[in-house]
Design a protein around this motif. Structure first.
Motif, short mmCIF file in Angstrom:
data_model
loop_
_atom_site.label_atom_id
_atom_site.label_comp_id
_atom_site.label_asym_id
_atom_site.label_seq_id
_atom_site.Cartn_x
_atom_site.Cartn_y
_atom_site.Cartn_z
N UNK A 39 0.84 -1.20 0.00
CA UNK A 39 0.00 0.00 0.00
C UNK A 39 0.87 1.25 0.00
N UNK A 40 1.90 1.26 0.85
CA UNK A 40 2.82 2.40 0.87
C UNK A 40 3.52 2.56 -0.48
N UNK A 41 3.97 1.45 -1.06
CA UNK A 41 4.66 1.53 -2.34
C UNK A 41 3.73 2.05 -3.43
N UNK A 42 2.50 1.55 -3.47
CA UNK A 42 1.57 1.98 -4.51
C UNK A 42 1.24 3.47 -4.37
N UNK A 43 0.96 3.91 -3.15
CA UNK A 43 0.65 5.33 -2.94
C UNK A 43 1.81 6.22 -3.36
N UNK A 44 3.02 5.83 -2.96
CA UNK A 44 4.19 6.64 -3.30
C UNK A 44 4.42 6.69 -4.80
N UNK A 45 4.26 5.55 -5.47
CA UNK A 45 4.48 5.51 -6.93
C UNK A 45 3.39 6.28 -7.67
N UNK A 46 2.13 6.11 -7.26
CA UNK A 46 1.03 6.81 -7.92
C UNK A 46 1.14 8.31 -7.75
N UNK A 47 1.67 8.73 -6.60
CA UNK A 47 1.85 10.15 -6.35
C UNK A 47 2.99 10.72 -7.19
N UNK A 48 4.04 9.93 -7.36
CA UNK A 48 5.21 10.44 -8.09
C UNK A 48 5.01 10.38 -9.59
N UNK A 49 4.33 9.34 -10.08
CA UNK A 49 4.15 9.19 -11.54
C UNK A 49 2.68 9.04 -11.88
N UNK A 50 1.88 10.07 -11.69
CA UNK A 50 0.45 9.96 -11.97
C UNK A 50 0.19 9.62 -13.43
N UNK A 51 -0.72 8.66 -13.65
CA UNK A 51 -1.06 8.25 -15.00
C UNK A 51 -0.11 7.25 -15.61
N UNK A 52 0.99 6.91 -14.90
CA UNK A 52 1.99 5.98 -15.43
C UNK A 52 2.12 4.72 -14.57
N UNK A 53 1.21 4.55 -13.62
CA UNK A 53 1.29 3.42 -12.68
C UNK A 53 0.02 2.59 -12.75
N UNK A 54 0.19 1.27 -12.78
CA UNK A 54 -0.91 0.32 -12.71
C UNK A 54 -0.62 -0.65 -11.56
N UNK A 55 -1.61 -1.44 -11.18
CA UNK A 55 -1.44 -2.35 -10.05
C UNK A 55 -1.96 -3.73 -10.43
N UNK A 56 -1.35 -4.75 -9.81
CA UNK A 56 -1.77 -6.15 -9.99
C UNK A 56 -1.96 -6.77 -8.62
N UNK A 57 -3.14 -7.32 -8.38
CA UNK A 57 -3.43 -8.03 -7.13
C UNK A 57 -3.59 -9.50 -7.44
N UNK A 181 7.35 2.07 6.97
CA UNK A 181 6.26 2.10 5.99
C UNK A 181 4.93 2.34 6.69
N UNK A 182 4.74 1.71 7.85
CA UNK A 182 3.51 1.93 8.60
C UNK A 182 3.43 3.36 9.14
N UNK A 183 4.57 3.90 9.55
CA UNK A 183 4.60 5.29 9.99
C UNK A 183 4.19 6.22 8.85
N UNK A 184 4.71 5.94 7.66
CA UNK A 184 4.42 6.76 6.48
C UNK A 184 2.93 6.73 6.17
N UNK A 185 2.31 5.55 6.27
CA UNK A 185 0.88 5.44 6.02
C UNK A 185 0.07 6.14 7.11
N UNK A 186 0.53 6.02 8.36
CA UNK A 186 -0.19 6.64 9.47
C UNK A 186 -0.23 8.15 9.32
N UNK A 187 0.85 8.74 8.85
CA UNK A 187 0.89 10.19 8.62
C UNK A 187 -0.19 10.61 7.65
N UNK A 188 -0.50 9.74 6.70
CA UNK A 188 -1.49 10.04 5.66
C UNK A 188 -2.88 9.52 6.00
N UNK A 189 -3.03 8.90 7.15
CA UNK A 189 -4.33 8.39 7.52
C UNK A 189 -4.81 7.25 6.66
N UNK A 190 -3.89 6.50 6.07
CA UNK A 190 -4.23 5.42 5.15
C UNK A 190 -4.18 4.08 5.88
#
Length: 327
Positions: A39-57, A181-190
């Protein structure tokens, strides 16, 4: 377009630093389980490269909550405007195979297949795939390798970057502790998914995480960084041994000429034979099996000397002047 990442207080800034040094080829896919790490990785990547990131679950189907996990991933990706593919796999393990190994193999196959397919939201194919393993995962991998008596290749643990199936694979978080990573998410309320299997003490990794890492933290507070440094040294040594093995195999021949093999030191014989069996015959001998073979090679001084030994998934035998392998 690169969007700057905001600074976070405390240890969470380690993720920001890791992301600033992460420079994948775009478009980028992120393996997204819904756990804190991905979750932290996806949020960080989507924020840095909007429109250039996809996800696979990858939906393993191994627990009743798997459908709920996939739904939560879909909801977050919709909020982030990140295209998501959910891949259903049968991750049950074969007889003699560990559940963790089976799940890992199915997961990697599903990720490769998913990112290789067209993504309507992207103008070009996915070129890179990011995985969310972090510093604690790397330490666990090294400790598991030590418990098995692994050589330098095993002690190199997980690589930060490699190429496979036409993709660049990345682990950009290997220097970031899980708590950061959990600290980073907590700061963002995620929030994130807490997989109940992560607390299952039947799995060795979970016992290492719950019992051993806290003890290491208390005695050696910098163990994550020092373990990572040792793994990098082992990776460099493994690369040199690989180059030497390739050179020796070219000189000795494939299949190996016994007389030429005997001109090498015992260590170089072992190194070359491992490489030959792995690269040519896709098998890996145990230490005991290889020791037996080395002893037979040393004793092989007459035409009538017979060699036939179990080696990995098959057998090595003498065929005239050379060693042959069959299964």
């Amino acid at each position: 377009m690169n969007t700057p990442l905001p600074q976070s207080p405390g240890g969470a800034s380690l993720l920001d630093a890791a992301m600033r040094s992460f420079a994948p080829q775009l478009p980028l896919a992120v393996a997204f389980s819904g756990g804190a790490d991905s979750t932290a990785l996806l949020l960080a990547c989507a924020q840095r490269w909007p429109g250039q990131v996809v996800a696979v679950h990858v939906h393993h189907g191994l627990q009743s909550a798997a459908d709920a996990f996939a739904l939560q991933c879909e909801q977050l990706c919709a909020r982030l405007a990140v295209p998501l593919k959910v891949c259903h796999v049968d991750a049950r393990h074969a007889p003699g195979q560990s559940p963790e190994d089976a799940a890992r193999q199915h997961r990697y196959a599903a990720l490769t297949a998913a990112v290789s397919q067209p993504w309507p939201a992207l103008e070009q194919p996915v070129r890179s795939l990011a995985l969310a393993q972090h510093a604690d995962d790397q330490a666990e991998t090294l400790l598991l390798a030590l418990s098995r008596g692994a050589g330098v290749a095993g002690l190199a643990a997980m690589p930060a970057r490699w190429s496979r199936a036409g993709l660049e694979w990345h682990r950009p978080l290997l220097a970031v502790p899980g708590q950061a990573l959990r600290d980073w998410l907590a700061v963002r309320g995620q929030d994130w998914i807490e997989d109940p299997t992560n607390a299952d003490a039947r799995y060795t990794r979970n016992r290492i995480r719950a019992q051993l890492l806290p003890a290491l933290q208390q005695v050696f507070p910098q163990f994550r960084a020092t373990f990572a440094r040792s793994s990098r040294h082992c990776a460099e040594a493994a690369e040199l041994l690989q180059e030497l093995a390739e050179s020796d195999l070219a000189q000795v021949g494939s299949p190996p000429q016994i007389a030429s093999l005997q001109q090498l030191s015992r260590s170089r014989q072992a190194n070359m034979l491992r490489h030959w069996l792995r690269s040519v015959h896709a098998t890996t001998p145990s230490t005991a099996q290889l020791d037996q073979l080395l002893a037979q090679i040393s004793a092989c001084r007459t035409r009538g000397h017979r060699i036939q030994l179990k080696m990995g998934s098959g057998f090595v035998r003498r065929q005239g002047a050379v060693l042959d392998w069959y299964n």
